[in-house]
Design a protein around this motif. Structure first.
Motif, mmCIF file in Angstrom:
data_model
loop_
_atom_site.group_PDB
_atom_site.id
_atom_site.type_symbol
_atom_site.label_atom_id
_atom_site.label_comp_id
_atom_site.label_asym_id
_atom_site.label_seq_id
_atom_site.Cartn_x
_atom_site.Cartn_y
_atom_site.Cartn_z
ATOM 1 N N ALA A 287 43.649 1.773 -2.566
ATOM 2 C CA ALA A 287 43.569 2.456 -1.907
ATOM 3 C C ALA A 287 43.174 3.719 -1.936
ATOM 4 C CB ALA A 287 45.476 2.959 -1.486
ATOM 5 N N VAL A 288 42.838 4.405 -3.558
ATOM 6 C CA VAL A 288 41.489 5.425 -3.468
ATOM 7 C C VAL A 288 40.277 5.021 -3.137
ATOM 8 C CG1 VAL A 288 40.958 7.045 -5.436
ATOM 9 C CG2 VAL A 288 43.464 6.516 -5.435
ATOM 10 N N GLU A 289 39.925 3.915 -3.613
ATOM 11 C CA GLU A 289 38.710 3.546 -3.188
ATOM 12 C C GLU A 289 38.595 3.088 -1.890
ATOM 13 O OE1 GLU A 289 34.480 1.216 -3.903
ATOM 14 O OE2 GLU A 289 36.129 3.799 -4.478
ATOM 15 N N ALA A 290 39.330 2.919 -0.989
ATOM 16 C CA ALA A 290 39.892 2.654 0.756
ATOM 17 C C ALA A 290 39.062 4.370 1.108
ATOM 18 C CB ALA A 290 40.709 2.088 1.194
ATOM 19 N N MET A 291 40.120 5.046 0.761
ATOM 20 C CA MET A 291 40.159 6.024 1.230
ATOM 21 C C MET A 291 38.146 7.437 1.086
ATOM 22 S SD MET A 291 42.715 7.014 2.391
ATOM 23 C CE MET A 291 43.665 9.158 3.197
ATOM 24 N N ASN A 292 38.350 6.929 -0.191
ATOM 25 C CA ASN A 292 36.940 7.343 -0.630
ATOM 26 C C ASN A 292 35.990 6.890 -0.047
ATOM 27 O OD1 ASN A 292 34.868 7.932 -2.335
ATOM 28 N ND2 ASN A 292 34.509 6.636 -3.368
ATOM 29 N N VAL A 293 36.019 5.644 0.090
ATOM 30 C CA VAL A 293 34.379 4.905 1.327
ATOM 31 C C VAL A 293 34.543 5.314 2.640
ATOM 32 C CG1 VAL A 293 33.648 2.652 2.189
ATOM 33 C CG2 VAL A 293 34.479 2.770 -0.564
ATOM 34 N N ILE A 294 35.884 5.184 3.236
ATOM 35 C CA ILE A 294 35.670 5.712 4.508
ATOM 36 C C ILE A 294 35.113 7.543 4.632
ATOM 37 C CG2 ILE A 294 36.817 6.394 6.411
ATOM 38 C CD1 ILE A 294 39.644 4.213 5.718
ATOM 39 N N ASN A 295 35.738 7.909 3.608
ATOM 40 C CA ASN A 295 35.568 9.634 3.932
ATOM 41 C C ASN A 295 33.977 9.688 3.577
ATOM 42 O OD1 ASN A 295 36.115 12.271 3.405
ATOM 43 N ND2 ASN A 295 35.441 12.667 1.526
ATOM 44 N N GLN A 296 33.493 8.873 2.124
ATOM 45 C CA GLN A 296 32.097 8.738 2.192
ATOM 46 C C GLN A 296 31.323 8.454 3.017
ATOM 47 O OE1 GLN A 296 30.937 10.016 -0.441
ATOM 48 N NE2 GLN A 296 28.708 10.361 -0.334
ATOM 49 N N THR A 435 48.004 -5.988 -18.633
ATOM 50 C CA THR A 435 46.763 -6.345 -19.081
ATOM 51 C C THR A 435 45.996 -5.566 -17.868
ATOM 52 O OG1 THR A 435 46.202 -7.406 -20.872
ATOM 53 C CG2 THR A 435 47.688 -5.069 -21.330
ATOM 54 N N LEU A 436 44.328 -4.190 -18.529
ATOM 55 C CA LEU A 436 42.975 -4.605 -18.112
ATOM 56 C C LEU A 436 42.327 -6.541 -18.230
ATOM 57 C CD1 LEU A 436 41.286 -2.698 -16.333
ATOM 58 C CD2 LEU A 436 40.052 -2.485 -18.850
ATOM 59 N N ASP A 437 42.998 -6.983 -18.954
ATOM 60 C CA ASP A 437 42.522 -8.713 -19.073
ATOM 61 C C ASP A 437 42.330 -9.184 -17.562
ATOM 62 O OD1 ASP A 437 44.549 -8.580 -20.341
ATOM 63 O OD2 ASP A 437 43.800 -10.864 -20.677
ATOM 64 N N VAL A 438 43.722 -9.010 -17.193
ATOM 65 C CA VAL A 438 44.109 -9.912 -15.833
ATOM 66 C C VAL A 438 43.321 -9.873 -14.433
ATOM 67 C CG1 VAL A 438 46.639 -10.120 -17.524
ATOM 68 C CG2 VAL A 438 46.343 -8.182 -15.055
ATOM 69 N N ILE A 439 42.972 -8.048 -14.628
ATOM 70 C CA ILE A 439 42.474 -7.628 -12.842
ATOM 71 C C ILE A 439 40.518 -8.548 -12.904
ATOM 72 C CG2 ILE A 439 40.905 -5.422 -11.944
ATOM 73 C CD1 ILE A 439 44.288 -5.739 -12.623
ATOM 74 N N ASP A 440 40.812 -9.115 -11.360
ATOM 75 C CA ASP A 440 39.631 -9.741 -11.454
ATOM 76 C C ASP A 440 39.022 -8.438 -10.240
ATOM 77 O OD1 ASP A 440 37.461 -11.083 -9.865
ATOM 78 O OD2 ASP A 440 38.329 -13.201 -9.477
ATOM 79 N N PRO A 441 37.841 -7.431 -10.529
ATOM 80 C CA PRO A 441 37.627 -6.819 -9.163
ATOM 81 C C PRO A 441 37.310 -7.149 -8.304
ATOM 82 C CG PRO A 441 36.119 -6.690 -11.880
ATOM 83 C CD PRO A 441 37.171 -7.853 -11.717
ATOM 84 N N ALA A 442 36.491 -8.188 -7.756
ATOM 85 C CA ALA A 442 36.162 -9.206 -7.073
ATOM 86 C C ALA A 442 37.711 -9.336 -5.938
ATOM 87 C CB ALA A 442 35.522 -10.655 -7.379
ATOM 88 N N VAL A 443 38.578 -9.758 -6.866
ATOM 89 C CA VAL A 443 39.585 -10.130 -5.550
ATOM 90 C C VAL A 443 40.607 -8.717 -5.502
ATOM 91 C CG1 VAL A 443 42.124 -10.256 -5.937
ATOM 92 C CG2 VAL A 443 40.669 -12.101 -7.025
ATOM 93 N N LEU A 444 40.526 -7.607 -5.950
ATOM 94 C CA LEU A 444 40.166 -6.106 -5.878
ATOM 95 C C LEU A 444 39.874 -6.000 -4.947
ATOM 96 C CD1 LEU A 444 42.496 -4.164 -6.731
ATOM 97 C CD2 LEU A 444 40.681 -3.463 -8.823
ATOM 98 N N LYS A 445 38.457 -5.809 -4.876
ATOM 99 C CA LYS A 445 37.810 -5.636 -3.582
ATOM 100 C C LYS A 445 38.086 -5.743 -2.461
ATOM 101 C CE LYS A 445 32.495 -5.278 -1.993
ATOM 102 N NZ LYS A 445 31.332 -5.275 -2.644
ATOM 103 N N PHE A 446 38.611 -7.678 -2.570
ATOM 104 C CA PHE A 446 38.402 -8.548 -1.227
ATOM 105 C C PHE A 446 39.534 -7.428 -0.773
ATOM 106 C CE2 PHE A 446 42.255 -10.793 0.651
ATOM 107 C CZ PHE A 446 41.312 -11.551 2.020
ATOM 108 N N SER A 447 41.102 -7.468 -1.339
ATOM 109 C CA SER A 447 41.897 -6.013 -1.055
ATOM 110 C C SER A 447 42.058 -4.406 -0.364
ATOM 111 C CB SER A 447 43.173 -5.927 -2.558
ATOM 112 O OG SER A 447 43.682 -7.320 -2.662
ATOM 113 N N CYS A 448 40.936 -3.965 -1.683
ATOM 114 C CA CYS A 448 40.218 -3.122 -1.414
ATOM 115 C C CYS A 448 39.693 -3.086 0.736
ATOM 116 C CB CYS A 448 39.273 -2.066 -1.612
ATOM 117 S SG CYS A 448 38.984 -0.599 -1.177
ATOM 118 N N LEU A 449 38.980 -3.710 0.620
ATOM 119 C CA LEU A 449 38.928 -4.025 2.072
ATOM 120 C C LEU A 449 39.204 -4.166 2.812
ATOM 121 C CD1 LEU A 449 35.262 -6.364 1.329
ATOM 122 C CD2 LEU A 449 35.233 -4.321 2.674
ATOM 123 N N THR A 450 40.447 -5.279 2.780
ATOM 124 C CA THR A 450 41.458 -4.917 3.991
ATOM 125 C C THR A 450 42.465 -4.444 4.117
ATOM 126 O OG1 THR A 450 41.887 -7.673 2.877
ATOM 127 C CG2 THR A 450 43.584 -6.749 4.350
#
Length: 628
Positions: A287-296, A435-450
């Motif tokens: 959510a924060v990255e979504a706002m950051n990208v739009i604002n930027q 924990t952090l090792d379960v996070i996939d940045p590519a999946v997270l990016k997909f969600s952020c883009l949505t």
């Protein structure tokens, strides 16, 4: 406008510009930073996390502020009763003989049951009583628990009675099992466990600790051996340095100003224990990255400022949304929302698809179709040999289910259509191994883009775009029709249920067409409505269906709600003197959390001052595929 179906050019923002701007490194960094805070609702620790998120927003040049609300049991926000703030400094549980440090808050925050009351028996050990005959009080006869610590192996909610018998606290090694995970899958993990105090005058103080199943098995065997050989209990030395008091909770509100006072909302809950990455540092980061990208992109002049204001609200789950919507009650200007809750787990680690959950049937809206479009655009991650796009992220859509903050927005008395983007199954849900090792940045990016596609396109939607939404609506209608047909043909539902479902869905999708005016102003939607009705009429004729699901007899009373918003916790109403009614309700419905959640939401949503009780029971039964 003559006919929106003649529209040929997609004018919604090409998602490529967003895809290039989203940073997987930023997403992962924010998950890392947020998950380093022990984010328990109404606590100094949550406040530190909120302040840290605001500092991230400052770093990005986002307009963000912290909104503070009272955490006091005498305060209600809509139908959510507040509770006391909690602070903890230190906590340990030691086995006295043999010596064994069972739990240590400084090493593993989740090893303490959250919101535990203080105690100090470091120099005065107490008996540890193993309760391994189930959770029924009757199974233990008149067993003396006064002044003792109990060791239980099931969910702590089933053991409230031990405190009424004078137990000082409890220890649990419970792991919630589902069809997708077993106790053995999380044998060395711990369950996130919390007390939700009612703060009633006769409520005993509760406190406790959490063990892994592995350590629990070892300790249970030690308890049995001690009793069998000596008819005595092991002893433990509990110490919890904590306090509960009237305080505050915080929401973080981030704003990208628009040209008018209509608002699009992204929300994500910021709470949960330290680590807790997929749930829900992932949603906060997206959510924060979504706002950051739009604002930027707006600041750089690469996209125009939005027509409508875009807001992101980061909250303690449910509690913060009740408070926010109590304070921000301009619901008519909130044209749509998306809730991000668990959106970044590695799908190679038994994490399920990113799932778009639609609004309930009582809140029809074309934002469902905009959400589907937004997710399909995010899914253009690779290309086939023929040039078509291919998604590398497993994703799907789902009918409405509750369980997170979209429930509050979607309640008909609030009427803000809110989809949810989430992930299930989640192997490490509510455990110390999220924990952090379960996070996939590519999946997270997909969600952020949505989320970006959704927020930006809804904030700038034009009449010409409605044709795209109607095309997506056809896809949703066909998907639902096929799902119901297969349920019928494979014997999962009978013909009466199938028929009534088809009539219900026809009415629902027609009403979705009517919501176009709220999104884009006056528009001709009659041809699409006629098209929807004809599709269903053809299927109803093809399968010889009728609206025949039987109604119950004798419940003809019509109730009108005199309150705004859903009920957060039924138990809260014990505070208002409804304990006998709640006890009768639990006898009928049972205590299964997920089953109760599905029924509760639907019943409340259907109370509209028009439907009789038997109509509400009938509709809820059809939706839940079971007689209630």
């Amino acid at each position: 406008m003559d006919n929106v179906l003649k529209h040929e050019v997609i004018i919604m923002q090409d998602s490529k510009i967003f895809k290039e701007a989203v940073s997987e490194k930023r997403l992962l960094n924010v998950v890392k930073e947020v998950s380093n805070h022990h984010r328990i609702q109404a606590s100094t620790m949550f406040r530190e996390a909120a302040e840290h998120v605001r500092s991230i927003c400052d770093r990005y040049g986002l307009q963000a502020e912290i909104l503070s609300y009272e955490a006091d049991p005498d305060v209600w926000y809509l139908q959510g009763r507040m509770f006391k703030e909690w602070t903890i400094k230190e906590a340990v549980l030691d086995l006295a003989d043999p010596e064994w440090r069972l739990c240590d808050f400084s090493a593993e925050n989740i090893s303490v049951i959250q919101k535990s009351y203080p105690i100090d028996r470091r120099n005065d050990p107490v008996d540890l009583v193993l309760l391994d005959k189930g959770s029924s009080e009757e199974a233990y006869g008149d067993l003396d628990l006064e002044g003792k610590w109990v060791f239980v192996r099931q969910h702590i909610n089933s053991f409230d009675w031990v405190f009424k018998r004078g137990a000082l606290g409890l220890l649990t090694d419970f792991i919630m099992e589902t069809p997708n995970r077993k106790r053995s899958d999380l044998y060395e993990s711990l369950t996130y466990t919390s007390f939700w105090h009612s703060h009633l005058e006769d409520e005993p103080e509760k406190r406790g600790f959490v063990l892994s199943p592995k350590d629990g098995d070892i300790l249970a065997e030690m308890c049995r051996k001690k009793w069998n050989e000596e008819k005595a209990y092991l002893k433990v030395k509990p110490f919890i340095d904590s306090s509960l008091y009237n305080g505050h909770i915080e929401d973080v509100e981030i704003t990208i100003p628009g040209k008018d006072d209509k608002t699009v909302i992204l929300c994500a809950h910021l709470c949960h224990p330290r680590s807790s990455c997929n749930d829900n540092a992932s949603g906060v980061s997206a959510a924060v990255e979504a706002m950051n990208v739009i604002n930027q992109l707006v600041r750089e002049g690469r996209i125009a400022p939005p027509q409508h204001t875009i807001k992101c609200v980061l909250i303690p789950e449910f509690t913060g949304t009740f408070a926010y919507l109590s304070d921000h009650n301009d619901y008519q200007n909130m044209i749509g929302a998306m809730n991000l809750d668990m959106v970044g787990g590695k799908q190679t680690r038994r994490y399920g698809p990113i799932t778009l959950t639609r609004t309930p049937l009582t809140t029809p809206s074309l934002i469902n179709e905009l959400s589907v479009y937004s997710m399909s655009e995010a899914g253009k991650e690779a290309y086939s040999l023929t040039g078509g796009s291919i998604s590398l992220t497993n994703h799907c859509t789902s009918p409405y289910t509750g369980g997170s903050d979209h429930v509050v927005y979607c309640d008909p008395t609030i009427g803000v259509p809110c989809c949810m983007l989430g992930q299930w199954p989640d192997l490490n849900y509510h455990t110390a191994t999220d924990t952090l090792d379960v996070i996939d940045p590519a999946v997270l990016k997909f969600s952020c883009l949505t989320a970006i596609n959704f927020a930006w396109n809804l904030a700038n939607l034009k009449k010409e775009d409605v044709a795209i939404l109607f095309a997506k609506q056809d896809e949703n209608i066909l998907a639902d029709k096929n799902r119901f047909t297969m349920e019928y043909l494979t014997g999962k539902i009978d013909k009466a249920t199938f028929g009534s479902l088809m009539f219900i869905m026809k009415d629902y999708f027609v009403k979705c067409c009517d919501t176009a005016e709220k999104l884009v102003g006056e528009i001709d939607i009659e041809k699409q409505k006629a098209h929807v009705e004809k599709m269903y009429a053809d299927w109803i004729e093809l399968y010889d269906l009728s609206d025949d699901y039987p109604a119950v007899e004798g419940y003809d009373t019509v109730y009108k709600r005199d309150f705004v918003g859903p009920i957060q916790q039924l138990n809260d109403f014990e505070y208002l003197g409804y304990k006998p009614q709640l006890e009768e309700f639990r006898k009928v419905i049972g205590t299964d959390f997920f089953a109760l959640m599905a029924i509760e939401d639907k019943i409340i949503n259907y109370i509209d001052g028009k439907r009789t009780v038997n109509e509400i029971i009938r509709r809820t039964s059809i939706e839940c595929r079971k007689d209630i």
